[in-house]
Enzyme design. Structure first.
Site, PDB file in Angstrom:
ATOM      1  N   PHE A 123      46.737  10.270  22.660  1.00 47.57           N
ATOM      2  CA  PHE A 123      45.354  10.727  22.449  1.00 47.57           C
ATOM      3  C   PHE A 123      45.231  11.310  21.053  1.00 47.57           C
ATOM      4  CE2 PHE A 123      41.870  13.752  22.431  1.00 47.57           C
ATOM      5  CZ  PHE A 123      40.843  12.988  22.966  1.00 47.57           C
ATOM      6  N   ASP A 209      50.889  13.798  15.291  1.00 48.06           N
ATOM      7  CA  ASP A 209      49.679  14.466  15.764  1.00 48.06           C
ATOM      8  C   ASP A 209      50.130  15.653  16.615  1.00 48.06           C
ATOM      9  OD1 ASP A 209      47.456  15.414  16.996  1.00 48.06           O
ATOM     10  OD2 ASP A 209      46.684  13.460  17.634  1.00 48.06           O
ATOM     11  N   LYS A 238      43.466  22.730  17.449  1.00 47.55           N
ATOM     12  CA  LYS A 238      43.557  23.557  18.656  1.00 47.55           C
ATOM     13  C   LYS A 238      44.044  24.991  18.401  1.00 47.55           C
ATOM     14  CE  LYS A 238      43.133  20.138  22.199  1.00 47.55           C
ATOM     15  NZ  LYS A 238      43.505  18.734  22.065  1.00 47.55           N
TER      16      LYS A 238
HETATM   17  C1  LIG Z   1      42.746  17.586  21.504  1.00 44.83           C
HETATM   18  C2  LIG Z   1      43.498  16.604  20.706  1.00 44.83           C
HETATM   19  C3  LIG Z   1      42.902  15.908  19.639  1.00 44.83           C
HETATM   20  C4  LIG Z   1      41.428  16.013  19.331  1.00 44.83           C
HETATM   21  O1  LIG Z   1      41.081  17.269  18.879  1.00 44.83           O
HETATM   22  P1  LIG Z   1      39.521  17.666  18.784  1.00 44.83           P
HETATM   23  O2  LIG Z   1      39.554  19.032  18.168  1.00 44.83           O
HETATM   24  O3  LIG Z   1      38.971  17.625  20.164  1.00 44.83           O
HETATM   25  O4  LIG Z   1      38.872  16.661  17.907  1.00 44.83           O
HETATM   26  C5  LIG Z   1      43.686  15.060  18.891  1.00 44.83           C
HETATM   27  N1  LIG Z   1      44.992  14.903  19.162  1.00 44.83           N
HETATM   28  C6  LIG Z   1      45.609  15.548  20.170  1.00 44.83           C
HETATM   29  C7  LIG Z   1      47.058  15.357  20.390  1.00 44.83           C
HETATM   30  C8  LIG Z   1      44.873  16.411  20.990  1.00 44.83           C
HETATM   31  O5  LIG Z   1      45.472  17.023  22.011  1.00 44.83           O
END
Ligand SMILES: *Cc1c(COP(=O)(O)O)cnc(C)c1O
Length: 383
Positions: A123, A209, A238
């Site tokens: 994701f 990521d 986050k």
């Molecule tokens: C939550 C998340 C995102 C997206 O972050 P947003 O602030 O909602 O755009 C991208 N990568 C990972 C691994 C995530 O957990």
């Protein structure tokens, strides 16, 4: 718009691991606003920084130098062993910056149609580029045409990546150190090391990521520190602001030199207010034993789970790294679709992804609060 379907509860106050709703009832927050409020709700250091900064200056734009932003950039780059950083307002935008960097990198190698290898079930966000990178059909459904450069391979399968070594268009690999939204999928210990080896060998950029798995979540500030590697690009968001919207795309070496004046930007990115919060977050990580607490509480959760939950017939397995916790359940025995509401009725906040109970409790959680969590989980899965 109707893109969310919120539960019937509204919180008005938060402190540490606890939230209070409009009726005055208290809830144990084992989700931290989806891995955001890692240091607990209304952490005093961050609150103080926000109050002080909001009395000084909120925003000027990146047309001018921003003291807090420069300070945060220096601290983050030192901690992550990176050279440069671009500040965004979210995880998706941090990943967008990474994807733009890869495009410029491809141009510099005269590759017209670059390919980025990403993982199935991964994701990376909800913007057009990041949902194209995301390896989940439910995120992509209805949004074709997608960006074509992403090829999805199986996660935690090094062969699946090495098979692409003969493809001259591959320029980067983009993966999560631990897959979060997929339901806490922890790869083999040396997976990231092997991915980095392949990237080095082939001149590919390694993009990690770390939006969900970094900022202390796994017991190290950055999840890949467990592997003693440094990626070319690291995306954070986050937990970086503990509740204020801030993301960061860090880069080293050649990847850090791709963005030049005018090639990318963000009006709000790295403004004085949000960077004051992130400076507070780094302050807490450096001056308290929060990482030690993550490791201790992780061990304690595991032992309590082994003693009290493991043998329940509905339970298949525990996947845990630091305080990134997934409990895999048997959907033949328990109706997973009702668990979030059932937990809410017992004043417990969790997430359920497919057949996994996913928890990302605040990193400051205490032993007593783990005891409460365990007893609520026992009740939750008792059929
Ligand atoms: C939550 C998340 C995102 C997206 O972050 P947003 O602030 O909602 O755009 C991208 N990568 C990972 C691994 C995530 O957990």
């Amino acid at each position: 718009m109707s893109n969310y379907s919120p539960l019937e509860v509204t919180f008005v106050k938060g402190e540490g691991c606890w939230l209070t709703d409009t009726k005055g009832d208290q809830y144990l927050d084992a989700l931290s606003g989806i891995g955001v409020v890692n240091l607990g709700h209304c952490h005093p250091v961050i609150t103080k920084n926000l109050i002080d900064q909001s009395q000084q200056l909120l925003h000027t734009s990146n047309v001018y130098r921003i003291g807090n932003q420069e300070k945060l950039a220096k601290e983050l780059c030192t901690l992550a062993k990176m050279d440069k950083v671009f500040f965004s307002n979210s995880g998706a935008e941090a990943n967008e910056a990474a994807i733009k960097i890869v495009r410029l990198f491809a141009r510099s190698k005269d590759i017209e149609k670059p390919v980025i290898l990403t993982a199935n079930q991964g994701f990376h966000g909800r913007t057009m580029a990041t949902l194209s990178a995301t390896g989940q059909s439910k995120v992509q459904a209805g949004f074709a045409p997608l960006m074509s450069e992403f090829i999805h391979v199986n996660y935690d399968d090094i062969e699946a990546i090495s098979d692409y070594q003969s493809n001259a268009n591959v320029v980067a690999v983009m993966v999560e150190p631990i897959q979060g939204e997929a339901g806490i999928i922890i790869p083999k210990n040396d997976y990231l090391n092997k991915v980095q080896e392949l990237c080095n060998k082939n001149g590919w950029l390694l993009i990690l990521d770390g939006v969900q798995s970094c900022m202390g979540r796994t017991g190290k500030l950055f999840a890949h520190e467990h592997n003693q590697i440094t990626p070319d690009i690291l995306c954070l968001a986050k937990g970086l602001g503990n509740g204020v919207p801030i993301g960061a795309c860090l880069a080293k070496g050649v990847a850090s030199k791709m963005l030049t004046p005018g090639t990318h930007g963000s009006t709000f990115g790295g403004n004085p207010l949000v960077t004051s919060a992130a400076l507070g977050v780094l302050d807490v990580f450096q001056n308290t034993n929060v990482l030690e607490n993550v490791n201790k509480m992780s061990e304690y959760f595991r032992s309590e789970f082994d003693n009290k939950i493991k043998n329940n017939i509905a339970v298949k397995e525990l996947r845990i790294k630091g305080l990134m916790i997934g409990i895999g359940l048997d959907s033949n025995i328990i109706d997973c679709s009702q668990l979030v509401k059932k937990a809410l009725k017992d004043n417990l906040l969790i997430n359920v992804t497919g057949t996994t109970i996913r928890m990302l409790p605040p990193l400051i959680i205490t032993k007593e609060e783990i005891d409460i969590l365990i007893s609520k989980l026992i009740k939750l899965i008792s059929t």
